[in-house]
Design a protein around this motif. Structure first.
Motif, PDB file in Angstrom:
ATOM      1  N   VAL A 247       0.819  -1.213   0.000  1.00  0.00           N
ATOM      2  CA  VAL A 247       0.000   0.000   0.000  1.00  0.00           C
ATOM      3  C   VAL A 247       0.854   1.264   0.000  1.00  0.00           C
ATOM      4  O   VAL A 247       0.666   2.135  -0.848  1.00  0.00           O
ATOM      5  CB  VAL A 247      -0.956  -0.008   1.214  1.00  0.00           C
ATOM      6  CG1 VAL A 247      -1.741   1.287   1.274  1.00  0.00           C
ATOM      7  CG2 VAL A 247      -1.903  -1.194   1.113  1.00  0.00           C
ATOM      8  N   LEU A 248       1.808   1.341   0.931  1.00  0.00           N
ATOM      9  CA  LEU A 248       2.567   2.590   1.062  1.00  0.00           C
ATOM     10  C   LEU A 248       3.298   3.006  -0.215  1.00  0.00           C
ATOM     11  O   LEU A 248       3.210   4.167  -0.617  1.00  0.00           O
ATOM     12  CB  LEU A 248       3.552   2.500   2.223  1.00  0.00           C
ATOM     13  CG  LEU A 248       2.987   2.874   3.597  1.00  0.00           C
ATOM     14  CD1 LEU A 248       4.101   2.920   4.611  1.00  0.00           C
ATOM     15  CD2 LEU A 248       2.262   4.213   3.542  1.00  0.00           C
ATOM     16  N   PRO A 249       4.024   2.088  -0.888  1.00  0.00           N
ATOM     17  CA  PRO A 249       4.706   2.527  -2.122  1.00  0.00           C
ATOM     18  C   PRO A 249       3.731   3.087  -3.140  1.00  0.00           C
ATOM     19  O   PRO A 249       4.032   4.090  -3.805  1.00  0.00           O
ATOM     20  CB  PRO A 249       5.352   1.237  -2.648  1.00  0.00           C
ATOM     21  CG  PRO A 249       5.478   0.362  -1.466  1.00  0.00           C
ATOM     22  CD  PRO A 249       4.342   0.693  -0.571  1.00  0.00           C
ATOM     23  N   ARG A 250       2.542   2.466  -3.226  1.00  0.00           N
ATOM     24  CA  ARG A 250       1.579   2.930  -4.225  1.00  0.00           C
ATOM     25  C   ARG A 250       1.028   4.296  -3.850  1.00  0.00           C
ATOM     26  O   ARG A 250       0.957   5.209  -4.679  1.00  0.00           O
ATOM     27  CB  ARG A 250       0.435   1.920  -4.348  1.00  0.00           C
ATOM     28  CG  ARG A 250       0.833   0.682  -5.099  1.00  0.00           C
ATOM     29  CD  ARG A 250      -0.332  -0.300  -5.186  1.00  0.00           C
ATOM     30  NE  ARG A 250      -0.036  -1.378  -6.115  1.00  0.00           N
ATOM     31  CZ  ARG A 250       0.755  -2.394  -5.828  1.00  0.00           C
ATOM     32  NH1 ARG A 250       1.322  -2.483  -4.644  1.00  0.00           N
ATOM     33  NH2 ARG A 250       0.985  -3.337  -6.731  1.00  0.00           N
ATOM     34  N   VAL A 251       0.615   4.432  -2.581  1.00  0.00           N
ATOM     35  CA  VAL A 251       0.040   5.709  -2.144  1.00  0.00           C
ATOM     36  C   VAL A 251       1.080   6.818  -2.263  1.00  0.00           C
ATOM     37  O   VAL A 251       0.786   7.919  -2.751  1.00  0.00           O
ATOM     38  CB  VAL A 251      -0.477   5.585  -0.694  1.00  0.00           C
ATOM     39  CG1 VAL A 251      -0.926   6.931  -0.167  1.00  0.00           C
ATOM     40  CG2 VAL A 251      -1.626   4.602  -0.629  1.00  0.00           C
ATOM     41  N   LEU A 252       2.295   6.512  -1.863  1.00  0.00           N
ATOM     42  CA  LEU A 252       3.367   7.498  -1.938  1.00  0.00           C
ATOM     43  C   LEU A 252       3.612   7.915  -3.388  1.00  0.00           C
ATOM     44  O   LEU A 252       3.743   9.107  -3.700  1.00  0.00           O
ATOM     45  CB  LEU A 252       4.642   6.906  -1.335  1.00  0.00           C
ATOM     46  CG  LEU A 252       5.727   7.900  -0.965  1.00  0.00           C
ATOM     47  CD1 LEU A 252       5.227   8.821   0.137  1.00  0.00           C
ATOM     48  CD2 LEU A 252       6.992   7.179  -0.531  1.00  0.00           C
ATOM     49  N   ALA A 253       3.661   6.926  -4.277  1.00  0.00           N
ATOM     50  CA  ALA A 253       3.887   7.228  -5.688  1.00  0.00           C
ATOM     51  C   ALA A 253       2.776   8.110  -6.227  1.00  0.00           C
ATOM     52  O   ALA A 253       3.032   9.100  -6.928  1.00  0.00           O
ATOM     53  CB  ALA A 253       3.975   5.926  -6.489  1.00  0.00           C
ATOM     54  N   ALA A 254       1.514   7.771  -5.879  1.00  0.00           N
ATOM     55  CA  ALA A 254       0.384   8.572  -6.362  1.00  0.00           C
ATOM     56  C   ALA A 254       0.498   9.999  -5.844  1.00  0.00           C
ATOM     57  O   ALA A 254       0.243  10.971  -6.571  1.00  0.00           O
ATOM     58  CB  ALA A 254      -0.937   7.943  -5.931  1.00  0.00           C
ATOM     59  N   MET A 255       0.910  10.137  -4.571  1.00  0.00           N
ATOM     60  CA  MET A 255       1.002  11.459  -3.979  1.00  0.00           C
ATOM     61  C   MET A 255       2.110  12.282  -4.639  1.00  0.00           C
ATOM     62  O   MET A 255       1.961  13.470  -4.889  1.00  0.00           O
ATOM     63  CB  MET A 255       1.269  11.328  -2.490  1.00  0.00           C
ATOM     64  CG  MET A 255       1.043  12.590  -1.733  1.00  0.00           C
ATOM     65  SD  MET A 255       1.305  12.331   0.010  1.00  0.00           S
ATOM     66  CE  MET A 255       3.026  12.687   0.141  1.00  0.00           C
TER      67      MET A 255
END
Lengths: 363, 263
Positions: A247-255
């Motif tokens: 989750v974190l890598p994806r959310v971070l990338a989106a942000m």
């Protein structure tokens, strides 16, 4: 194949002979049922049936109902088919009554479902935040390679689309506003109109829609499939936290990617606007002048900050939809849909909140 | 001698599947070649072999999902690969396939899944279709689960539902892909019994792809064995005879569950 019905002293006798296949059964279905309906005494004579398939057996059993007297087929094969068909059907069981229509109950159920949904989303948000907080002092434990991969997928590959949409939106906005503004001779103000609406609102919003459609749905489908394949459980049993791992890598990338996408939209939109202005007879210097004079860095930065928040929410909703997907192929589709719909709704609601906030703060 | 000729002739009329010199290549990679066998009406015919030997590819050729690279293959007297349109539909109606994971449509209940092929191939009214579906589900022991969705039932039930759907149109040949894969021995034995009783009672021909030893010995009348290294058939015959008498090292290893280098 032949079928005949005759009535003698209160009893109706239905006689089937020859071979009874699916095509015959389809042809005779209504006729045979009409002949048998409402008869007090029914004799079903299948002794002359020589060949039978499941459809034929269904016809005989259905016509006979529970009351009829039978004469079984003399042919061993046909009798066997009939016997197996009956054993498969088993005892006649009462049909389940359909659930009655209760509008208030179903409305209540829907509301409860929504509340429950909100709760799981909040729980998920809490978990994500906790994981992020736990990782913050040790940032090297995050999978930065994954972040880069998602930055590439959500960002680099979306640039073309963003540029195309940006130019088009700039051209359309400038052209549409030029029509009423020409009546007041106010065409020179088109640059700041388009510039401010793009940087403050449309740039981040459209980039958000693109992200929700491209990336939010991809997150949901990817994580949903992983869940169906038990990959998420596998990660968990290997002692890897799916939150930190997926989750974190994806959310971070989106942000991280959203401000860039919004900036691309802003710049290409202004270029499109400049093109229309040139057609209207204003040189680029004049357009530039207007922009520099009337727009502040705050307009752009505020928009980009908003964009980062949009990215966070869209990435988070996409991941949540994927990880809470049910089983089966339809579940993955549902997850992708709810990621896009939820993402866009959240985007607009959040934008409203930001509008009030910026107004109060006087930005 | 004369007797033998007569015997061969009557046997010929009862052959439902023939394969002659069948080969399958993907690019330069030959999966198998020179595969020749026949399946007789009413028998349980097992295709066996280790992983990657082309069992599933052979099954795909048999049910006409793709044409062989070389050789001819006939099912019920027709060359499936060359059929089109209505003729193909007619032939497909006479065979049934149970896929490895059931391959039931996730948005339909079990009963609706079984009704699907009936709807596609006949003009029977809804009530008739439903009745047939219930009878078929009853035969595989799933009467109570008829209105449940595939996602709500276990793996063994999925396979049985797959068999019920494959049998919906009373096919002459039933193809089963790995019926025992992923099932516990008890459920698997139950499935074997179901296959045997269906074969004996309905006279349906079964073509079963599997590598489950217990299953092969329990249900197989005849089998062929494919091998990855030989790129073709290495054995043909009754499974029990093969187990007791075959001299081929791979066949012996297979039946005695021995590990062999390079496998």
């Amino acid at each position: 194949m032949s079928f005949e019905a005759d009535s003698t002293d209160g009893a109706t006798r239905l006689r089937f002979t020859g071979s009874l296949s699916a095509a015959d059964a389809a042809r005779l279905w209504n006729e045979a049922h009409k002949a048998s309906r409402g008869q007090s005494r029914l004799l079903l004579d299948a002794s002359g049936v020589t060949e039978l398939d499941s459809a034929g057996a269904a016809l005989l059993v259905s016509v006979a109902g529970n009351e009829a007297e039978w004469r079984e087929p003399e042919d061993a094969g046909a009798a066997g088919v009939l016997r197996r068909f009956r054993s498969g059907l088993g005892e006649p069981r009462p049909a389940k009554p359909a659930a009655p229509f209760r509008p208030i109950t179903s409305l209540g159920g829907a509301v409860l479902g929504m509340v429950r949904n909100m709760r799981t989303r909040l729980t998920f948000l809490g978990e994500t935040t906790m994981t992020a907080a736990a990782l913050a002092p040790r940032p090297w434990r995050l999978r930065w390679v994954e972040v880069l991969r998602h930055l590439d997928e959500a960002g680099t590959r979306a640039f073309g689309l963003c540029m195309l949409l940006g130019v088009l939106i700039g051209v359309i906005l400038a052209f549409q506003s030029s029509i009423p503004m020409r009546q007041f001779g106010a065409e020179i103000f088109i640059p700041q109109l388009v510039g401010i609406s793009l940087t403050r609102e449309l740039g981040p919003l459209l980039a958000g829609v693109i992200l929700a459609g491209r990336t939010g749905s991809a997150y949901a489908a990817e994580l949903g499939t992983m869940r169906v394949n038990e990959e998420v459980d596998a990660l968990r049993t290997m002692g890897l936290d799916p939150m930190a791992w997926l989750v974190l890598p994806r959310v971070l990338a989106a942000m991280l990617v959203m401000p860039v996408l919004a900036l691309v939209m802003d710049i290409t939109g202004l270029i499109g606007m400049g093109f229309v202005m040139a057609l209207l007879g204003f040189p680029p210097t004049a357009v530039m002048n207007q922009l520099v004079q009337w727009m502040s860095v705050g307009d752009i930065m505020g928009g980009l900050g908003k964009a980062a928040c949009f990215g966070l929410v869209i990435g988070y909703i996409g991941c949540h939809a994927g990880l809470s997907a049910g089983r089966g192929p339809r579940a993955v589709g549902d997850a992708a849909t709810s990621a896009v719909v939820g993402g866009i709704v959240a985007l607009v609601v959040l934008d409203g909140i930001f509008a009030v906030l910026f107004f109060r703060l006087g930005w | 001698m004369a007797q033998d000729v007569v015997k061969a002739d009557t046997a010929k009329t009862d052959v439902v599947i023939t394969a002659e010199g069948v080969a399958m290549r993907f690019g330069t990679n030959t999966v198998f070649q020179d595969v020749t066998f026949e399946v007789r009406r009413g028998e349980v015919f097992v295709i066996l072999g280790g992983s990657g030997c082309g069992k599933s590819t052979l099954l795909k050729l048999l049910i006409g999902l793709m044409p062989p690279s070389a050789g001819t293959m006939t099912v019920l007297g027709e060359e499936m690969a060359k059929l089109e349109g209505a003729a193909r539909r007619d032939l497909l109606r006479r065979i049934g396939v149970m896929w490895q994971s059931g391959a039931l449509l996730g948005s339909l209940t079990l009963a609706e899944n079984v009704m699907l092929p009936i709807e596609a191939h006949t003009k029977l009214p809804e009530a008739a279709r439903r009745m047939i579906a219930m009878a078929k589900l009853g035969l595989v022991g799933l009467s109570d689960a008829a209105d449940r969705l595939p996602a709500e039932i276990s793996g063994g039930m999925l396979k049985r539902a797959g068999i019920a759907r494959a049998m919906a149109l009373d096919p002459e040949i039933l193809f089963l892909d790995e019926p025992s894969a992923g099932l516990d021995p008890i459920t698997s034995a139950g499935l074997d019994e179901l296959i045997l009783s269906l074969a004996r009672e309905t006279g349906t021909t079964f073509v079963v792809v599997t590598h489950e030893l217990q299953s092969i010995l329990a249900i197989g009348d005849r089998c062929i064995m494919l091998d990855k290294e030989a790129r073709g058939l290495i054995a043909e015959g009754n499974p029990k005879h093969l187990r007791d008498q075959s001299e081929h090292p791979t066949v012996r290893a297979f039946f005695r569950r021995e590990a062999r280098a390079g496998v």
